[in-house]
Design an enzyme around this catalytic site. Sequence first.
Site, PDB file in Angstrom:
ATOM      1  N   SER A  65     -25.463  -6.686 -24.493  1.00  0.00           N
ATOM      2  CA  SER A  65     -25.026  -7.934 -23.857  1.00  0.00           C
ATOM      3  C   SER A  65     -23.790  -8.554 -24.485  1.00  0.00           C
ATOM      4  CB  SER A  65     -26.153  -8.957 -23.873  1.00  0.00           C
ATOM      5  OG  SER A  65     -27.040  -8.662 -22.844  1.00  0.00           O
ATOM      6  N   LYS A  68     -20.907  -8.741 -22.220  1.00  0.00           N
ATOM      7  CA  LYS A  68     -20.803  -9.761 -21.165  1.00  0.00           C
ATOM      8  C   LYS A  68     -19.692 -10.779 -21.453  1.00  0.00           C
ATOM      9  CE  LYS A  68     -25.718  -9.218 -20.140  1.00  0.00           C
ATOM     10  NZ  LYS A  68     -27.072  -9.769 -20.346  1.00  0.00           N
ATOM     11  N   TYR A 192     -22.922  -2.037 -14.474  1.00  0.00           N
ATOM     12  CA  TYR A 192     -23.494  -2.907 -15.513  1.00  0.00           C
ATOM     13  C   TYR A 192     -24.146  -2.083 -16.641  1.00  0.00           C
ATOM     14  CZ  TYR A 192     -26.897  -6.126 -17.614  1.00  0.00           C
ATOM     15  OH  TYR A 192     -27.660  -6.857 -18.505  1.00  0.00           O
ATOM     16  N   TYR A 240     -29.588 -16.615 -25.312  1.00  0.00           N
ATOM     17  CA  TYR A 240     -30.685 -16.795 -24.343  1.00  0.00           C
ATOM     18  C   TYR A 240     -31.492 -18.050 -24.655  1.00  0.00           C
ATOM     19  CZ  TYR A 240     -29.280 -11.989 -23.798  1.00  0.00           C
ATOM     20  OH  TYR A 240     -28.535 -10.873 -23.633  1.00  0.00           O
ATOM     21  N   VAL A 258     -29.163  -6.740 -27.136  1.00  0.00           N
ATOM     22  CA  VAL A 258     -30.426  -6.127 -27.575  1.00  0.00           C
ATOM     23  C   VAL A 258     -30.222  -4.865 -28.422  1.00  0.00           C
ATOM     24  CG1 VAL A 258     -31.918  -7.092 -25.786  1.00  0.00           C
ATOM     25  CG2 VAL A 258     -30.780  -4.900 -25.385  1.00  0.00           C
TER      26      VAL A 258
HETATM   27  N1  GLU Z   1     -28.590  -3.845 -20.974  1.00  0.00           N
HETATM   28  C1  GLU Z   1     -29.515  -4.864 -21.398  1.00  0.00           C
HETATM   29  C2  GLU Z   1     -30.367  -5.313 -20.231  1.00  0.00           C
HETATM   30  O1  GLU Z   1     -29.824  -5.526 -19.202  1.00  0.00           O
HETATM   31  C3  GLU Z   1     -28.752  -6.003 -21.975  1.00  0.00           C
HETATM   32  C4  GLU Z   1     -29.645  -7.114 -22.474  1.00  0.00           C
HETATM   33  C5  GLU Z   1     -29.186  -7.665 -23.803  1.00  0.00           C
HETATM   34  O2  GLU Z   1     -28.451  -7.058 -24.538  1.00  0.00           O
HETATM   35  O3  GLU Z   1     -29.611  -8.768 -24.118  1.00  0.00           O
HETATM   36  O4  GLU Z   1     -31.539  -5.470 -20.310  1.00  0.00           O
END
Ligand code: GLU
Length: 305
Positions: A65, A68, A192, A240, A258
């Site tokens: 993430s 992003k 994605y 988050y 993650v």
């Molecule tokens: N590729 C992971 C997902 O979509 C990213 C989530 C993350 O890194 O928090 O679940």
Amino acid sequence: MPDTLARFLRDLDAEIRDRQDWGQVADYIPELARIDPAQFGIAVALPGNRIVTAGQAEKRFSIQSVSKVFSLACVLGRIGEQIWTRVGREPSGRRFDSILSLEEDGGRPRNPFINAGALVTTDELVTGRAPKEALAEILAFLRIAAEDEEIHIDRAVARSETETGYRNVALANYLKSFGNLRNAPEITLGTYFHQCAIEMSCVQLARAGRVIAGLSCAPQMLTPLKARRINALMMMCGHYDGSGDFAFRVGLPAKSGVGGGILLVAPGRASVAIWSPGLNGYGNSQMGSYAAERLARETGWSVFG
Ligand code: GLU
């Protein structure tokens, strides 16, 4: 400063290596479930192209993430403020992959850093062109920002998430049902998953983050206004439903993934990348969060003084 900082980071690395509470690796992506949680690396990029590191700062990890932040930067470059018609900029207060608020908000995700919101920004990037081209834009952004061509996608991680990313498939279909996905769900999802599977080392990520930190030595890729916007979102939404706690403890804009990575920004002062793959209950790096808190306290870099 670099000498004192180097000593501090070396001590922090030694202290963390003695700990037992590394957290749990993300097991819903099989390729990430195999990683040893007991690893740690940190890189701090400072003005004047200086970089101070400790631990496994050269080891590549899945940025997940953290990507992003950079896909949002690309979208802001392409369509600017128009993106806010499709995605909000409020903290979600829910899990990173929650579908609940999407229902409540009529299909407009709360922010671009939760999964639903990131699917919308990626959807915007892939509109009118092939997934390969959208991914090339994100990779080019990272390579120019880090001044390093050796930034690539880990195909095994992308495949792994493509095979098991059921929740993201649900989110993309849900967005589509609300009319907030321009492309076929599988096109946006494929892009994605590959974007999340970009692998970088702490050194590369800290160097890329210089453009968000607004360090004068960084390539000029973002206007100060865009950097400010991205920093605000990182502060409010970058961890988050643990974003409030992170701001309280660290006081700096940051984005976690993650894979165990954290990009931490001290505006005008430093760009920091931390990696430790064991996660806490929010899905944020356990030792990474601890190291960020220690570093902020040691340097006095908190934006709250
Ligand atoms: N590729 C992971 C997902 O979509 C990213 C989530 C993350 O890194 O928090 O679940």
